[in-house]
Design a protein around this motif. Structure first.
Motif, PDB file in Angstrom:
ATOM      1  N   GLY A   1       0.813  -1.211   0.000  1.00 20.24           N
ATOM      2  CA  GLY A   1       0.000   0.000   0.000  1.00 20.24           C
ATOM      3  C   GLY A   1       0.847   1.261   0.000  1.00 20.24           C
ATOM      4  O   GLY A   1       0.535   2.241  -0.673  1.00 20.24           O
ATOM      5  N   GLU A   2       1.931   1.225   0.780  1.00 26.38           N
ATOM      6  CA  GLU A   2       2.839   2.372   0.838  1.00 26.38           C
ATOM      7  C   GLU A   2       3.527   2.591  -0.510  1.00 26.38           C
ATOM      8  O   GLU A   2       3.675   3.722  -0.975  1.00 26.38           O
ATOM      9  CB  GLU A   2       3.888   2.146   1.933  1.00 26.38           C
ATOM     10  CG  GLU A   2       3.306   2.079   3.341  1.00 26.38           C
ATOM     11  CD  GLU A   2       4.331   1.617   4.375  1.00 26.38           C
ATOM     12  OE1 GLU A   2       4.252   2.076   5.516  1.00 26.38           O
ATOM     13  OE2 GLU A   2       5.213   0.799   4.018  1.00 26.38           O
ATOM     14  N   LEU A   3       3.930   1.498  -1.133  1.00 32.99           N
ATOM     15  CA  LEU A   3       4.577   1.597  -2.440  1.00 32.99           C
ATOM     16  C   LEU A   3       3.600   2.124  -3.483  1.00 32.99           C
ATOM     17  O   LEU A   3       3.969   2.948  -4.336  1.00 32.99           O
ATOM     18  CB  LEU A   3       5.116   0.230  -2.861  1.00 32.99           C
ATOM     19  CG  LEU A   3       5.838   0.175  -4.215  1.00 32.99           C
ATOM     20  CD1 LEU A   3       7.035   1.119  -4.226  1.00 32.99           C
ATOM     21  CD2 LEU A   3       6.284  -1.251  -4.525  1.00 32.99           C
ATOM     22  N   ALA A   4       2.357   1.677  -3.420  1.00 35.38           N
ATOM     23  CA  ALA A   4       1.347   2.152  -4.369  1.00 35.38           C
ATOM     24  C   ALA A   4       1.141   3.656  -4.220  1.00 35.38           C
ATOM     25  O   ALA A   4       1.102   4.391  -5.214  1.00 35.38           O
ATOM     26  CB  ALA A   4       0.035   1.404  -4.149  1.00 35.38           C
ATOM     27  N   ARG A   5       1.024   4.128  -2.976  1.00 34.66           N
ATOM     28  CA  ARG A   5       0.825   5.569  -2.755  1.00 34.66           C
ATOM     29  C   ARG A   5       2.041   6.368  -3.196  1.00 34.66           C
ATOM     30  O   ARG A   5       1.913   7.463  -3.756  1.00 34.66           O
ATOM     31  CB  ARG A   5       0.524   5.832  -1.277  1.00 34.66           C
ATOM     32  CG  ARG A   5      -0.872   5.381  -0.847  1.00 34.66           C
ATOM     33  CD  ARG A   5      -1.204   5.869   0.546  1.00 34.66           C
ATOM     34  NE  ARG A   5      -0.350   5.250   1.558  1.00 34.66           N
ATOM     35  CZ  ARG A   5      -0.623   4.094   2.138  1.00 34.66           C
ATOM     36  NH1 ARG A   5      -1.711   3.427   1.813  1.00 34.66           N
ATOM     37  NH2 ARG A   5       0.181   3.590   3.059  1.00 34.66           N
ATOM     38  N   ALA A   6       3.230   5.843  -2.959  1.00 29.08           N
ATOM     39  CA  ALA A   6       4.453   6.571  -3.301  1.00 29.08           C
ATOM     40  C   ALA A   6       4.668   6.664  -4.802  1.00 29.08           C
ATOM     41  O   ALA A   6       5.253   7.631  -5.294  1.00 29.08           O
ATOM     42  CB  ALA A   6       5.664   5.897  -2.643  1.00 29.08           C
TER      43      ALA A   6
END
Length: 235
Positions: free
Chosen positions: A4-9
């Motif tokens: 999820g963090e990678l997707a947002r970044a």
């Protein structure tokens, strides 16, 4: 970082990252004890490579082959070459527009030759559809144009309904949101009809042009993440 963090970044969707993992393009280096994916610096560089090669118009199969035999420097060089070509086209277009603007200061309308030249240059810079789809895919979409237009007419109401649930703070797992997510998937399927390559290119066009999509009344990244979370919760 977690998926999820990678997707947002990166501006990608969790669904896209999952799909890339299934295709063996970007496989997370580790998982937590609870099974959550964990991406390290090398994985992030791999994501960039896939994004850069995808922007060059390569299908996922070709990207997988290149990543197996190529190098990060090769991908960077190819990406730089494409960016330079776009900048050159924009520079040419700017020069044409500036010249026409100067001449319009003393005349009511541009000359036909100026208009034709601008049309040609704008087409080369902004031919987004041709940039993302093969001639065969464009022909397939045109063949079912009436069906696609009927589906497109339903998007505004669906987007408004999703936006209302987001504003109300409704959990993605709520049955109302689940129903909206199912309808969302059905409308998308009207366009790609299960063709994974076409589906990927539709998603890529949206992710590469988020400002244009939102300006045209389409969903922003937060809404797409919300629907993706609802779809994941329904599995």
């Amino acid at each position: 970082m977690k998926v999820g963090e990678l997707a947002r970044a990166t501006g990608l969707t969790v669904r896209t990252l999952h799909h890339w993992e299934e295709r063996g393009l970007v496989v997370p280096s580790a998982r937590t004890h609870s099974g959550h994916r964990v991406y390290d610096d090398g994985d992030v560089r791999r994501v960039y490579q896939v994004v850069a090669l995808r922007e060059l118009g390569l299908p996922l199969d070709a990207i997988g082959s290149l990543l197996t035999t190529g190098s990060f420097a090769t991908v960077l060089a190819a990406h730089l070459e494409q960016v330079d070509a776009r900048l050159a086209a924009l520079h040419t277009l700017r020069g044409t527009l500036a010249g026409v603007v100067d001449r319009l200061r003393g005349a009511p309308d541009p000359a036909p030759s100026d208009v034709l030249r601008m049309i040609d240059e704008v087409s080369r810079v902004n031919d987004t559809f041709a940039q993302y789809f093969t001639p065969e895919q464009i022909a397939a979409l045109q063949a079912r144009r009436d069906e696609a237009e009927a589906a497109a007419a339903q998007w505004p109401d669906l987007i408004a309904a999703v936006r209302a649930e987001m504003a109300a703070g409704t959990d993605p797992g709520d049955p109302r949101v689940q129903s909206l997510a199912s309808r969302w998937a059905e409308l998308l399927a009207t366009f790609h009809r299960g063709d994974e390559a076409l589906r990927e290119r539709l998603y890529r066009m949206r992710s590469d042009n988020p400002g244009e999509v939102v300006a045209a009344g389409g969903p922003d990244q937060a809404m797409i993440d919300y629907i993706a979370a609802a779809a994941d919760a329904g599995r």
